[in-house]
Scaffold this motif. Structure first.
Motif, PDB file in Angstrom:
ATOM      1  N   UNK A 165       9.905  -7.085 -10.652  1.00 20.69           N
ATOM      2  CA  UNK A 165       8.561  -7.519 -11.054  1.00 20.69           C
ATOM      3  C   UNK A 165       8.635  -8.654 -12.065  1.00 20.69           C
ATOM      4  N   UNK A 166       9.568  -8.548 -13.021  1.00 19.89           N
ATOM      5  CA  UNK A 166       9.682  -9.566 -14.065  1.00 19.89           C
ATOM      6  C   UNK A 166      10.267 -10.876 -13.558  1.00 19.89           C
ATOM      7  N   UNK A 167      11.272 -10.784 -12.665  1.00 17.12           N
ATOM      8  CA  UNK A 167      11.999 -11.990 -12.254  1.00 17.12           C
ATOM      9  C   UNK A 167      11.582 -12.524 -10.890  1.00 17.12           C
ATOM     10  N   UNK A 168      10.971 -11.675 -10.073  1.00 16.19           N
ATOM     11  CA  UNK A 168      10.554 -12.151  -8.747  1.00 16.19           C
ATOM     12  C   UNK A 168       9.255 -11.458  -8.382  1.00 16.19           C
TER      13      UNK A 168
ATOM     14  N   UNK B 243       2.972  -2.934  -6.173  1.00 13.40           N
ATOM     15  CA  UNK B 243       2.313  -1.770  -5.584  1.00 13.40           C
ATOM     16  C   UNK B 243       3.334  -0.677  -5.264  1.00 13.40           C
ATOM     17  N   UNK B 244       4.449  -1.074  -4.608  1.00  9.97           N
ATOM     18  CA  UNK B 244       5.480  -0.095  -4.249  1.00  9.97           C
ATOM     19  C   UNK B 244       6.086   0.550  -5.489  1.00  9.97           C
ATOM     20  N   UNK B 245       6.372  -0.275  -6.487  1.00  7.45           N
ATOM     21  CA  UNK B 245       6.968   0.257  -7.715  1.00  7.45           C
ATOM     22  C   UNK B 245       6.008   1.214  -8.416  1.00  7.45           C
ATOM     23  N   UNK B 246       4.726   0.913  -8.395  1.00  3.55           N
ATOM     24  CA  UNK B 246       3.735   1.787  -9.032  1.00  3.55           C
ATOM     25  C   UNK B 246       3.685   3.153  -8.347  1.00  3.55           C
ATOM     26  N   UNK B 247       3.722   3.151  -7.010  1.00  5.51           N
ATOM     27  CA  UNK B 247       3.663   4.398  -6.252  1.00  5.51           C
ATOM     28  C   UNK B 247       4.906   5.248  -6.528  1.00  5.51           C
TER      29      UNK B 247
ATOM     30  N   UNK C  64      21.457 -13.094 -11.991  1.00  6.98           N
ATOM     31  CA  UNK C  64      21.561 -14.427 -11.375  1.00  6.98           C
ATOM     32  C   UNK C  64      21.625 -14.325  -9.849  1.00  6.98           C
ATOM     33  N   UNK C  65      22.379 -13.330  -9.342  1.00 10.03           N
ATOM     34  CA  UNK C  65      22.522 -13.156  -7.891  1.00 10.03           C
ATOM     35  C   UNK C  65      21.354 -12.360  -7.290  1.00 10.03           C
ATOM     36  N   UNK C  66      20.452 -11.864  -8.149  1.00  8.38           N
ATOM     37  CA  UNK C  66      19.320 -11.037  -7.749  1.00  8.38           C
ATOM     38  C   UNK C  66      19.776  -9.751  -7.053  1.00  8.38           C
ATOM     39  N   UNK C  67      20.883  -9.184  -7.535  1.00 10.36           N
ATOM     40  CA  UNK C  67      21.345  -7.876  -7.077  1.00 10.36           C
ATOM     41  C   UNK C  67      20.783  -6.819  -8.034  1.00 10.36           C
TER      42      UNK C  67
END
Length: 421
Positions: A230-233, A240-244, A371-374
């Motif tokens: 949420x913060x970086x992308x 919505x998914x994270x909230x659920x 940085x790698x978005x992992x």
């Protein structure tokens, strides 16, 4: 060098033995967790190093750390005798797992072990829930190898423990299966059906386990994962998914009888140590006060101190048997108790000497994954470090193997680009 087919067989056996860590194969050793597979890992690393006549960077770092700690080992031996050797060897279990993973590739058997362990745990869990083997000779046989084993659920609203002495131990290995799934999905592209099967089996095991530890570990993992996304992308679907997901996990936490009881104890007591113990028993209290104590004694007390100094720590901070139930049932005697996290025991023995390089490695890996978005690898790393710092005994292999698998996948994908730790 070991051929790949033989290495896959060896890694298959070792990874299976990881999930048998709750089985007491060494009767003379009192610890409930006995990761005897570490003996084979150390032997293979030494054999491979002798044959190849070279060490990788992780092994050089490990050997350098041992040289630095040598004076504390000698100091501890004169101060605490054989306890210094026991403490030192158990503290080396976790780092040795990471060193093994830096030299050998275990990914070839990861998927096989994942499905086999999930299947065996599901079958064993069903047998434990159904009570068909409760109070039988078979249960007594299992109890001779696994402390507090039972073919039934555990009191306090908890579920089953599979091959472990209690559901909270089993919860960590369910979380480790999730780590296996994440690593597998990074190695190969899985179909939607495969993703559903993997996550479905993990969910079923979690429901059977019904442990607060299980919910808490997954809560932390997904909290870090979704927070970073949420913060970086940022996008609305992720939000919505994270909230659920987070609401569901919060609901499980809040509805737990143990959490409700803990909140009541917290509000009814003025003693800070009693409030802390309401959420983690003596574990969290011992860890937190050990850190306070080490900050005032940053050079530690020598190897073996973690097995002997907790009574002095409680005495120094004037923690009485009225404030901790564990002391009340022991008539105020804290001898034989030790801090309940790896890092607190390490710092008590060896001081804060290696804290700076530990933080530097942690920051470097975190920056790399961001940085790698992992983000899921980042979440696993953070939760593993949290367990090592606050909620993991010295013989618990789960957080160390998780870090080792992360290191393995980073090397396999060449993420360090020649700048390994």
């Amino acid at each position: 060098m070991i051929k790949q087919d033989k290495l896959d067989l060896v890694s298959f056996i070792l990874l299976l033995l990881v999930f048998c860590s709750g089985v007491r194969l060494l009767s003379f050793f009192s610890a409930e967790m006995q990761p005897v597979f570490i003996i084979a890992m150390v032997f293979l690393v030494m054999l491979s190093a002798v044959v190849s006549l070279k060490l990788n960077k992780e092994e050089l770092l490990f050997c350098t750390g041992l040289l630095i700690l040598t004076p504390w080992i000698i100091w501890g031996f004169f101060e605490y005798g054989s306890d210094s050797i026991i403490s030192f060897l158990t503290l080396m279990v976790g780092p040795s797992i990471v060193v093994f993973c830096s030299r050998f590739d275990l990914t070839g058997s990861l998927k096989t072990v994942f499905f086999l362990v999930c299947f065996l745990f599901l079958v064993l869990g069903l047998l434990q829930i159904s009570l068909v083997l409760s109070d039988t000779y078979i249960e007594e046989l299992f109890k001779s190898f696994i402390s507090r084993f039972r073919f039934s659920t555990y009191p306090g609203g908890r579920g089953v423990g599979f091959l472990f002495s209690e559901p909270s131990h089993a919860a960590r290995f369910i979380w480790l299966l999730f780590v296996f799934y994440v690593i597998i999905s990074h190695m190969e592209k899985l179909s939607m059906l495969m993703h559903s099967c993997c996550l479905g089996m993990i969910l079923l095991l979690g429901v059977m386990n019904a442990s607060l530890t299980c919910v808490f570990l997954f809560f932390m993992t997904f909290f870090v994962y979704f927070a970073m996304k949420v913060l970086l992308r940022f996008d609305y679907k992720t939000l919505l998914l994270s909230s659920v997901v987070m609401c569901l996990l919060c609901a499980f936490l809040i509805s737990s009888d143990r959490v409700t009881t803990s909140i009541e104890i917290w509000g009814s007591s003025d003693a800070f140590s009693t409030q802390l113990s309401s959420f983690g028993g003596v574990r969290f209290v011992s860890v937190l006060y050990t850190y306070f104590y080490v900050l005032m004694n940053p050079f530690g007390f020598g190897a073996g101190a973690s097995l002997n100094e907790l009574a002095n720590i409680f005495s120094y901070f004037s923690i009485t048997e009225d404030e901790l139930w564990i002391l009340s049932i022991r008539d105020g005697d804290a001898s034989g108790l030790k801090p309940s996290s790896y890092l607190s025991q390490f710092f008590l023995d060896f001081g804060l000497l290696l804290l700076v390089p530990f933080i530097m490695i942690f920051i470097k890996w975190s920056r790399l994954f961001i940085h790698q978005e992992f983000f899921m690898l980042l979440a696993i790393l953070w939760v593993s470090v949290f367990q090592i710092a606050f909620y993991s005994t010295t013989t618990m292999p789960v957080p160390w193997l998780s870090i080792g698998l992360i290191l393995m996948i980073c090397k396999k994908k060449d993420l360090f680009k020649g700048n390994s730790i």
